[in-house]
Motif scaffolding. Sequence first.
Motif, short mmCIF file in Angstrom:
data_model
loop_
_atom_site.label_atom_id
_atom_site.label_comp_id
_atom_site.label_asym_id
_atom_site.label_seq_id
_atom_site.Cartn_x
_atom_site.Cartn_y
_atom_site.Cartn_z
N PRO A 36 116.62 111.66 37.93
CA PRO A 36 115.77 110.04 37.49
C PRO A 36 116.48 109.37 38.47
N THR A 37 115.42 107.63 38.42
CA THR A 37 115.54 107.09 38.90
C THR A 37 115.06 105.30 37.37
N ASP A 41 108.78 102.20 40.57
CA ASP A 41 107.63 102.49 41.70
C ASP A 41 108.24 104.48 41.98
N HIS A 42 109.02 104.71 41.31
CA HIS A 42 109.55 106.36 41.36
C HIS A 42 110.49 106.04 43.17
N SER A 43 111.07 104.77 44.06
CA SER A 43 111.64 105.50 44.43
C SER A 43 113.12 105.34 44.10
N PHE A 44 113.61 105.66 45.23
CA PHE A 44 115.31 106.24 45.26
C PHE A 44 116.13 105.23 45.30
N ILE A 66 111.65 117.79 45.84
CA ILE A 66 112.56 116.03 44.96
C ILE A 66 111.50 115.50 43.97
N ILE A 67 111.54 115.66 43.07
CA ILE A 67 110.61 114.69 41.86
C ILE A 67 110.96 114.49 40.85
N ALA A 68 110.95 112.82 41.11
CA ALA A 68 111.05 111.65 40.91
C ALA A 68 110.82 111.46 38.99
N VAL A 69 112.01 111.03 38.70
CA VAL A 69 112.00 111.15 36.86
C VAL A 69 112.68 109.94 36.77
N TYR A 70 111.09 109.28 36.14
CA TYR A 70 111.52 107.66 35.24
C TYR A 70 112.18 107.37 34.42
N THR A 71 113.43 106.87 34.67
CA THR A 71 114.28 106.70 33.32
C THR A 71 114.62 104.48 32.99
N PRO A 72 113.68 104.32 32.44
CA PRO A 72 114.31 103.20 32.19
C PRO A 72 114.75 102.28 31.59
N MET A 73 115.68 103.93 30.38
CA MET A 73 116.48 103.40 29.16
C MET A 73 116.78 102.66 28.63
N HIS A 74 115.95 102.66 28.16
CA HIS A 74 115.37 101.32 26.84
C HIS A 74 115.78 101.97 25.88
N PHE A 75 115.71 103.02 25.90
CA PHE A 75 116.61 104.40 24.60
C PHE A 75 114.94 104.39 23.53
N HIS A 76 114.09 104.43 24.20
CA HIS A 76 112.58 104.76 23.03
C HIS A 76 111.83 106.44 23.44
N VAL A 84 110.62 114.04 29.56
CA VAL A 84 109.89 115.82 29.38
C VAL A 84 108.59 116.29 30.07
N ASP A 85 107.67 115.20 30.23
CA ASP A 85 105.93 115.67 30.34
C ASP A 85 106.16 115.76 31.82
N VAL A 86 107.54 115.25 32.45
CA VAL A 86 107.28 115.29 34.33
C VAL A 86 108.12 116.55 34.31
N LEU A 87 108.83 116.90 33.39
CA LEU A 87 109.01 118.24 33.69
C LEU A 87 108.08 119.30 33.21
N TYR A 88 108.12 118.84 32.48
CA TYR A 88 106.31 119.97 31.76
C TYR A 88 105.49 120.43 32.86
#
Length: 225
Positions: A36-37, A41-44, A66-76, A84-88
């Motif tokens: 997660p990031t 911009d998906h940077s770490f 490493i696959i970046a998973v953008y995680t904005p923490m807005h709880f939406h 989940v789509d990034v995982l798929y």
Amino acid sequence: MDTKKLNMVSLGPGDIDLITIKALKALKSSDAICVPTKSKDHSFQKSLTHKIVTKLMKEHNFQKPIIAVYTPMHFHQEDWQYQVDVLYKGFKQYNSLSFVTLGDSAIYSTVYYLLDIIKEQEPKLYEKSEVIAGVTSFSQASAKVKKPLCLGDSRFEIVPLLDKEVPVTTVYMRPKIGMDTDILKERGKIYTFENMNYQEESITTSKIVKVKKYMTLFIDFFQKD
Ligand SMILES: C[S@@+](CC[C@H](N)C(=O)[O-])C[C@H]1O[C@@H](n2cnc3c(N)ncnc32)[C@H](O)[C@@H]1O
């Protein structure tokens, strides 16, 4: 998705020596690691999880994409769906993936938002997925100052600092053998865990009537709305 394997890996509280051997094995055996990031911009640069994962790879001599998973923490919901789509998408290229989380996955982690969606959309992937427990931030905090979180007759609470009433999960421990469980009033959903990881392990998705073993704990899980 029938042959795919997803590990939800708890990394522990930031000290790479506090990752479990099981978690390390999962990372080493995965084809790629989803990290997660919070950076759009998906940077770490600001990602603590990325720091831990790269340190672990260096210390234990392994390399994984490493696959970046953008995680904005807005709880939406759409943000969880995006993750989940990034995982798929990762599973189109790889057979096994580890998604990493700080501390322990049981404590305020993205992991269960994602698993809830996967359970609905890809039940086979959900069935084969594994959650790997880790050391929590507060276990580490307690160890650092050599103070127990609970001892003798005391109890321990985790309270989110929010301005509202919140649903509660309660863990019941140290029952007496022969004890009647009538006194446990179910608020959410009680599970019983006996001899976990030992001989005759039993996990019951309800409250057993009488305690048979000292190694028994009950969790009254909060109910999601
Ligand atoms: C989203 S929760 C994740 C908790 C994590 N899963 C765990 O097992 O500890 C994040 C909160 O955990 C606490 N926390 C996590 N790591 C910490 C650390 N290294 N130092 C202090 N507090 C920490 C802070 O209260 C922070 O706001």
